[in-house]
Structure formats: structure tokens, C-alpha cells
Design a protein around this motif. Structure first.
Motif, mmCIF file in Angstrom:
data_model
loop_
_atom_site.group_PDB
_atom_site.id
_atom_site.type_symbol
_atom_site.label_atom_id
_atom_site.label_comp_id
_atom_site.label_asym_id
_atom_site.label_seq_id
_atom_site.Cartn_x
_atom_site.Cartn_y
_atom_site.Cartn_z
ATOM 1 N N GLY A 42 0.800 -1.218 0.000
ATOM 2 C CA GLY A 42 0.000 0.000 0.000
ATOM 3 C C GLY A 42 0.834 1.268 0.000
ATOM 4 O O GLY A 42 0.380 2.308 0.460
ATOM 5 N N THR A 43 2.061 1.191 -0.541
ATOM 6 C CA THR A 43 2.952 2.353 -0.524
ATOM 7 C C THR A 43 3.130 3.020 -1.878
ATOM 8 O O THR A 43 3.711 4.091 -1.943
ATOM 9 N N GLY A 44 2.635 2.425 -2.927
ATOM 10 C CA GLY A 44 2.823 2.978 -4.268
ATOM 11 C C GLY A 44 1.669 3.875 -4.682
ATOM 12 O O GLY A 44 0.805 4.223 -3.865
ATOM 13 N N PRO A 45 1.663 4.263 -5.946
ATOM 14 C CA PRO A 45 0.567 5.088 -6.451
ATOM 15 C C PRO A 45 -0.756 4.334 -6.411
ATOM 16 O O PRO A 45 -0.786 3.106 -6.434
ATOM 17 N N ARG A 46 -1.844 5.094 -6.348
ATOM 18 C CA ARG A 46 -3.172 4.480 -6.403
ATOM 19 C C ARG A 46 -3.298 3.708 -7.709
ATOM 20 O O ARG A 46 -2.710 4.076 -8.713
ATOM 21 N N TYR A 47 -4.067 2.642 -7.671
ATOM 22 C CA TYR A 47 -4.249 1.814 -8.864
ATOM 23 C C TYR A 47 -5.695 1.368 -8.964
ATOM 24 O O TYR A 47 -6.479 1.495 -8.023
ATOM 25 N N ILE A 48 -6.033 0.854 -10.122
ATOM 26 C CA ILE A 48 -7.387 0.381 -10.403
ATOM 27 C C ILE A 48 -7.286 -1.078 -10.833
ATOM 28 O O ILE A 48 -6.440 -1.428 -11.646
ATOM 29 N N THR A 49 -8.143 -1.920 -10.288
ATOM 30 C CA THR A 49 -8.192 -3.309 -10.741
ATOM 31 C C THR A 49 -9.420 -3.469 -11.632
ATOM 32 O O THR A 49 -10.551 -3.327 -11.177
ATOM 33 N N LEU A 50 -9.169 -3.724 -12.897
ATOM 34 C CA LEU A 50 -10.255 -3.953 -13.849
ATOM 35 C C LEU A 50 -10.735 -5.394 -13.770
ATOM 36 O O LEU A 50 -11.889 -5.689 -14.045
ATOM 37 N N SER A 51 -9.825 -6.289 -13.399
ATOM 38 C CA SER A 51 -10.146 -7.691 -13.148
ATOM 39 C C SER A 51 -9.012 -8.233 -12.274
ATOM 40 O O SER A 51 -8.077 -7.508 -11.944
ATOM 41 N N ALA A 52 -9.094 -9.504 -11.925
ATOM 42 C CA ALA A 52 -8.086 -10.085 -11.039
ATOM 43 C C ALA A 52 -6.672 -9.967 -11.606
ATOM 44 O O ALA A 52 -5.709 -9.846 -10.864
ATOM 45 N N ARG A 53 -6.547 -9.973 -12.919
ATOM 46 C CA ARG A 53 -5.222 -9.926 -13.542
ATOM 47 C C ARG A 53 -4.947 -8.643 -14.312
ATOM 48 O O ARG A 53 -3.951 -8.561 -15.024
ATOM 49 N N CYS A 54 -5.830 -7.681 -14.208
ATOM 50 C CA CYS A 54 -5.700 -6.463 -15.003
ATOM 51 C C CYS A 54 -5.654 -5.236 -14.087
ATOM 52 O O CYS A 54 -6.689 -4.782 -13.600
ATOM 53 N N VAL A 55 -4.444 -4.742 -13.849
ATOM 54 C CA VAL A 55 -4.223 -3.579 -12.991
ATOM 55 C C VAL A 55 -3.856 -2.397 -13.876
ATOM 56 O O VAL A 55 -3.058 -2.530 -14.808
ATOM 57 N N ARG A 56 -4.428 -1.247 -13.589
ATOM 58 C CA ARG A 56 -4.120 -0.029 -14.330
ATOM 59 C C ARG A 56 -3.855 1.109 -13.355
ATOM 60 O O ARG A 56 -4.337 1.110 -12.232
ATOM 61 N N TYR A 57 -3.072 2.064 -13.830
ATOM 62 C CA TYR A 57 -2.737 3.253 -13.063
ATOM 63 C C TYR A 57 -3.175 4.477 -13.849
ATOM 64 O O TYR A 57 -2.888 4.572 -15.034
ATOM 65 N N ARG A 58 -3.873 5.413 -13.196
ATOM 66 C CA ARG A 58 -4.192 6.681 -13.845
ATOM 67 C C ARG A 58 -2.925 7.522 -13.858
ATOM 68 O O ARG A 58 -2.218 7.613 -12.857
ATOM 69 N N ALA A 59 -2.671 8.173 -14.980
ATOM 70 C CA ALA A 59 -1.499 9.045 -15.078
ATOM 71 C C ALA A 59 -1.563 10.134 -14.013
ATOM 72 O O ALA A 59 -0.543 10.484 -13.416
ATOM 73 N N SER A 60 -2.758 10.647 -13.718
ATOM 74 C CA SER A 60 -2.901 11.695 -12.699
ATOM 75 C C SER A 60 -2.552 11.167 -11.304
ATOM 76 O O SER A 60 -1.989 11.894 -10.484
ATOM 77 N N ASP A 61 -2.862 9.894 -11.015
ATOM 78 C CA ASP A 61 -2.511 9.319 -9.712
ATOM 79 C C ASP A 61 -1.001 9.129 -9.580
ATOM 80 O O ASP A 61 -0.442 9.316 -8.494
ATOM 81 N N ILE A 62 -0.354 8.768 -10.688
ATOM 82 C CA ILE A 62 1.108 8.640 -10.662
ATOM 83 C C ILE A 62 1.729 10.003 -10.393
ATOM 84 O O ILE A 62 2.623 10.145 -9.554
ATOM 85 N N ARG A 63 1.240 11.045 -11.086
ATOM 86 C CA ARG A 63 1.750 12.407 -10.901
ATOM 87 C C ARG A 63 1.541 12.874 -9.458
ATOM 88 O O ARG A 63 2.445 13.412 -8.828
ATOM 89 N N THR A 64 0.363 12.640 -8.895
ATOM 90 C CA THR A 64 0.077 13.036 -7.513
ATOM 91 C C THR A 64 1.002 12.318 -6.548
ATOM 92 O O THR A 64 1.547 12.925 -5.618
ATOM 93 N N TRP A 65 1.194 11.033 -6.756
ATOM 94 C CA TRP A 65 2.069 10.239 -5.894
ATOM 95 C C TRP A 65 3.495 10.783 -5.946
ATOM 96 O O TRP A 65 4.146 10.919 -4.911
ATOM 97 N N LEU A 66 3.960 11.108 -7.147
ATOM 98 C CA LEU A 66 5.302 11.681 -7.278
ATOM 99 C C LEU A 66 5.391 13.046 -6.609
ATOM 100 O O LEU A 66 6.355 13.338 -5.889
ATOM 101 N N ASP A 67 4.396 13.891 -6.829
ATOM 102 C CA ASP A 67 4.398 15.229 -6.229
ATOM 103 C C ASP A 67 4.410 15.158 -4.701
ATOM 104 O O ASP A 67 5.057 15.971 -4.047
ATOM 105 N N ASP A 68 3.700 14.181 -4.137
ATOM 106 C CA ASP A 68 3.680 14.022 -2.678
ATOM 107 C C ASP A 68 5.037 13.621 -2.120
ATOM 108 O O ASP A 68 5.301 13.806 -0.934
ATOM 109 N N ARG A 69 5.902 13.081 -2.952
ATOM 110 C CA ARG A 69 7.217 12.632 -2.498
ATOM 111 C C ARG A 69 8.339 13.612 -2.819
ATOM 112 O O ARG A 69 9.489 13.377 -2.488
#
Length: 82
Positions: A42-69
Motif C-alpha cells: 500500500g505504498t505505491g501510487p493508487r491503482y485500479i483493478t479492472l479484473s483479477a489480472r488487469c491492474v491499471r494506473y491513472r497518469a494523474s494518480d502517478i503524478r500526484t504520488w510523485l508530487d507528494d514525495r
């Protein structure tokens, strides 16, 4: 007779682009396995699970996660325990 064109779905804004784990890892400069470890902890950027094997990351969540660090000095390193 007038031809009615079907409406197309609106394209996502660049900040809402969904990135695969491989794409997100490349953007962050880490291995995809590192992202998997971060998801478990639970330490990385927020992510979305579309299915059990399909994980996606919003570009905006990656940017926010980076900005917070972002740090201005080494004095900030221990501030938030990360």
C-alpha cells in the motif's frame, strides 16, 4: 434522408490515461515487480483493478504520488516516515 452519426465516446484526458503496470513502471523508472510489491504494502501510487489480472494506473494518480514525495532538502527525509 439525413445520416445521423453515432456519437463517439470522449477520449480520456492525458491525466486520466490508464497505464498498464509495465507502462507505469517505465514512467517511474522501477521494475514492474516493484509496483507489485508497493501494491501489496500500500505504498505505491493508487491503482485500479479492472479484473483479477488487469491492474491499471491513472497518469494523474502517478503524478500526484510523485508530487507528494518531492522534497526541497534532505532535512525533510524523515518528516513523514517514508
Amino acid at each position: 434522408m439525413a445520416y445521423k452519426q453515432k456519437s463517439r465516446p470522449r477520449p480520456l484526458a492525458d491525466t486520466d490515461k490508464l497505464c498498464s503496470a509495465d507502462e507505469a513502471a517505465e514512467l517511474l523508472g522501477v521494475a514492474p515487480q516493484t509496483l507489485a510489491h508497493w501494491r501489496v504494502r500500500g505504498t505505491g501510487p493508487r491503482y485500479i483493478t479492472l479484473s483479477a489480472r488487469c491492474v491499471r494506473y491513472r497518469a494523474s494518480d502517478i503524478r500526484t504520488w510523485l508530487d507528494d514525495r518531492a522534497k526541497d532538502s534532505t532535512a525533510e527525509n524523515g518528516r513523514d516516515g517514508q
